[in-house]
Scaffold this motif. Structure first.
Motif: not given
Length: 306
Positions: A6-9, A13-22, A77-84
């Motif tokens: 929800q905080s990623a709106d 949004k970040v896929e859970s698979s990306v988070i799990e990989s990190i 947080l890291i994944a969202r920065v990657c996307e941006k």
């Protein structure tokens, strides 16, 4: 492990698979739970233990207002920065059995610093703790490839750190909108490092650095000095000499001598050295010397001696 996006709106949004990989790459695939602490007679207290769920280890304690910021949230947080930004996830890890954790993005590399054309790889770094030693914070760190010296640049601005309270997630969302400040800060850092490589290190500079790092006055007689100070000063002098011989007798060579000392010489074990570079006294030393030498740059430029 469950994820709440929800905080990623605000940034997608970040896929859970990306988070799990990190998390898997950084060996941080575990959660922390607050559990109430009781006295030996069973009476409750206002305190909670921070319990690592995979090992049962107690990472810290706090009162009820403390909010745990989970590893998956740091990864998000890291994944969202990657996307941006387009930065690439580099890796991560932990210190002291998980009491502090970090995640890093490779931002870019800089080449051609100093006489031996040093290359520096730069990283955007997120640091979090479960023992209260540091707030959640982010900034820049780098590695000088020729000597593997590391420098974790400290950022004191309030928007680069968030305390563990119930409002921390909204504060993080607001700060992420200003992630471009990291890019600007990176440019400023490297412009300054290049300037360090252009200015000769005087004996006055070297003596000042030795005194600040070791507490030793280089002008005192050896008989008047403490053994511990002498040992530190000898190690530091050796590291400074080595770096200056490779990089030239410049402020960059001098600064590199300090980061070599804190990276390789200041503690006997690798984990203690790495932890101290990230969240301890070695980071404080590096940043103090960086500020002092940077101030010398400004003074020289102001006086017209650049």
């Amino acid at each position: 492990m469950q994820y709440n996006n929800q905080s990623a709106d605000t940034l997608g949004k970040v896929e859970s698979s990306v988070i799990e990989s990190i998390l898997e790459q950084a060996n941080l695939y575990w959660a922390v739970k607050k559990e109430p602490l009781f006295l030996s007679d069973g009476v409750g207290t206002p305190y909670f233990a921070h319990v690592r769920q995979d090992t049962g280890g107690i990472l810290g304690s706090s009162k009820g207002s403390y909010e745990v910021f989970q590893n998956w949230e740091s990864a998000e947080l890291i994944a969202r920065v990657c996307e941006k930004t387009g930065f690439v996830f580099h890796g991560g890890g932990s210190f002291s059995d998980g009491k502090q954790i970090y995640l890093q993005l490779l931002t870019q590399s800089y080449k051609g610093i100093g006489n031996n054309n040093d290359r520096i790889d730069n990283f955007a770094t997120v640091i979090n703790s479960f023992d209260g030693t540091t707030s959640l914070r982010w900034g820049l760190s780098n590695i000088t490839i020729s000597c593997k010296n590391t420098f974790w640049a400290a950022y004191s601005q309030s928007k680069n750190k968030v305390t563990h309270t119930k409002n921390m997630r909204s504060a993080i969302d607001n700060a992420l909108f200003e992630v471009d400040r990291l890019v600007s800060a990176e440019k400023t850092l490297y412009e300054r490092l290049f300037k360090l490589a252009d200015i000769e290190a005087s004996e006055k500079h070297i003596k000042k650095v030795v005194k600040l790092v070791t507490g030793l006055d280089p002008d005192k007689k050896v008989d008047d000095l403490k053994k511990g100070q002498l040992v530190k000063a000898e190690r530091l002098a050796s590291d400074i000499s080595r770096e200056i011989s490779e990089k030239g007798k410049t402020l960059w060579g001098l600064f590199s001598g300090v980061t070599r000392y804190t990276t390789h010489s200041v503690y006997p074990t690798l984990e203690r050295r790495e932890k101290s570079k990230a969240v301890g006294t070695s980071s404080e030393i590096d940043n103090l010397i960086y500020r002092i030498l940077s101030a010398d740059i400004e003074e020289l430029v102001f006086d017209g001696h650049e």
